[in-house]
Design a protein around this motif. Sequence first.
Motif, PDB file in Angstrom:
ATOM      1  N   ASN A 224     -24.437 -18.797  -9.796  1.00 14.89           N
ATOM      2  CA  ASN A 224     -24.704 -17.849  -9.102  1.00 14.89           C
ATOM      3  C   ASN A 224     -24.390 -16.935  -7.517  1.00 14.89           C
ATOM      4  O   ASN A 224     -23.307 -18.081  -7.591  1.00 14.89           O
ATOM      5  CB  ASN A 224     -25.700 -19.474  -7.732  1.00 14.89           C
ATOM      6  N   ASP A 225     -24.701 -16.188  -7.650  1.00 11.03           N
ATOM      7  CA  ASP A 225     -23.677 -14.958  -7.290  1.00 11.03           C
ATOM      8  C   ASP A 225     -23.891 -14.636  -5.984  1.00 11.03           C
ATOM      9  O   ASP A 225     -23.509 -13.814  -5.170  1.00 11.03           O
ATOM     10  CB  ASP A 225     -23.321 -13.659  -8.374  1.00 11.03           C
ATOM     11  N   VAL A 226     -25.219 -15.223  -5.490  1.00  9.61           N
ATOM     12  CA  VAL A 226     -26.069 -15.010  -4.435  1.00  9.61           C
ATOM     13  C   VAL A 226     -25.456 -15.295  -3.048  1.00  9.61           C
ATOM     14  O   VAL A 226     -24.672 -16.651  -2.990  1.00  9.61           O
ATOM     15  CB  VAL A 226     -27.167 -15.120  -4.228  1.00  9.61           C
ATOM     16  N   THR A 227     -24.515 -14.708  -2.018  1.00 13.13           N
ATOM     17  CA  THR A 227     -23.822 -14.467  -1.281  1.00 13.13           C
ATOM     18  C   THR A 227     -24.252 -16.046   0.045  1.00 13.13           C
ATOM     19  O   THR A 227     -25.663 -15.045   0.218  1.00 13.13           O
ATOM     20  CB  THR A 227     -23.330 -13.732  -0.661  1.00 13.13           C
ATOM     21  N   PRO A 228     -24.288 -16.809  -0.058  1.00 15.57           N
ATOM     22  CA  PRO A 228     -24.996 -18.038   1.628  1.00 15.57           C
ATOM     23  C   PRO A 228     -25.391 -16.545   2.947  1.00 15.57           C
ATOM     24  O   PRO A 228     -23.998 -15.926   3.342  1.00 15.57           O
ATOM     25  CB  PRO A 228     -24.809 -18.638   1.854  1.00 15.57           C
ATOM     26  N   PHE A 229     -26.475 -16.498   3.316  1.00 12.40           N
ATOM     27  CA  PHE A 229     -26.627 -15.750   4.773  1.00 12.40           C
ATOM     28  C   PHE A 229     -25.767 -17.331   5.844  1.00 12.40           C
ATOM     29  O   PHE A 229     -25.960 -17.925   5.910  1.00 12.40           O
ATOM     30  CB  PHE A 229     -27.957 -15.609   5.432  1.00 12.40           C
ATOM     31  N   ARG A 230     -24.479 -15.621   6.062  1.00 13.87           N
ATOM     32  CA  ARG A 230     -24.013 -16.609   7.209  1.00 13.87           C
ATOM     33  C   ARG A 230     -23.946 -15.771   8.693  1.00 13.87           C
ATOM     34  O   ARG A 230     -23.819 -14.762   8.672  1.00 13.87           O
ATOM     35  CB  ARG A 230     -22.920 -16.210   7.139  1.00 13.87           C
TER      36      ARG A 230
ATOM     37  N   ASP B  47     -25.287 -23.597   8.728  1.00 11.24           N
ATOM     38  CA  ASP B  47     -26.338 -23.932   8.548  1.00 11.24           C
ATOM     39  C   ASP B  47     -27.584 -23.729   8.984  1.00 11.24           C
ATOM     40  O   ASP B  47     -28.413 -23.278   8.611  1.00 11.24           O
ATOM     41  CB  ASP B  47     -25.366 -25.114   7.623  1.00 11.24           C
TER      42      ASP B  47
END
Length: 346
Positions: free
Chosen positions: A2-8, A192
Amino acid sequence: MNDVTPFRPEVLETACEWTARDVADPSRWTEHLSPAEVDELEAAVDHAFGVSDDFLAIGKDQFPLPTLGARLKAIERELMDGRGFVLIRGLPRERWSNDEMSMAYWGVGAHLGRPWPQNAKGHLLGDVTDHGKAKDDPTARGNEIGLVGLDFHCDGSDLVGLMCLRTGISGGRSAVCNSVALHNRLVRERPDLAAELYKPQPFDYRGEQAPGKPGWYLMPIFTRHGDRLFIRLIRPYVLASQRHKDAPRLTKKAIAALTWMQEMAEGGDYSVIMDFQPGDMQFINNYHVLHGREPYEDDRATGQIRHLKRLWLETDVLADRPKIFTNHMGKHWAKKPTISRMDAAT
């Protein structure tokens, strides 16, 4: 993989943060009308009624405030780019009728923004008093529920205004809380949970949806637009959405985040309580400040019934905004705009 960067999420609008200690002195947020300004308001009320007794025909041009108008523009800027709330004191309630008070309030509101419909009845000027509705009524809105306290929440506009016509026999103090500070603390401590509230959440329509439409709608609690923060938090409506089987289910993280916001707001570190007097006008930036109230008592036998008038306003300070925070005057709530002239004492 999974290359999706989590929204921060990021900390926003720190200049608009404040704590209870910062606003403990009422003189910091109370604007007292001078005798000359009261005279100017009285002349504007007379002028407006000379134009029409239909409030809908009265706008800024029909309510001239040659000197007070400039002060109100400065207050509007402070509401949107600063502290986010104000109490304006000094309307002569002891000698003005309900209609004169309401016209003065409507005219002041016209200098701060344009009216926004508040419910399916199309009320542009509404009533906050005991309408005889129970708190557990799934169609009851906050302005219709009497006596009980109300949790910290936002309304559905840029600015919300309340003007006190009458107090009850006890209680009912108003409370405001800095939601910018809550957002930024949540981002710092639990990014989170903050990220979860940037996702669309279901809100209950309280039975006031358009015909044939679902009884709920989706909207994020937190929205970033450029460097501005927009907040729409009505926790009871989000929780009530779950009564609709077709509404999305709240996640555990969303429930935890809503609980965190509620507990932090009620904790007292970011809030201040003010006691309304008849004639007081309170204006709040809905995107930066939550509001609520303490429980209160009425005495119908003596006519001591808590009664506030309410305005929802669209400000010109925001040159740009997210589409979901646009005043949709064409929607079903605004098809027949009207003024509520309820007299709670009768």
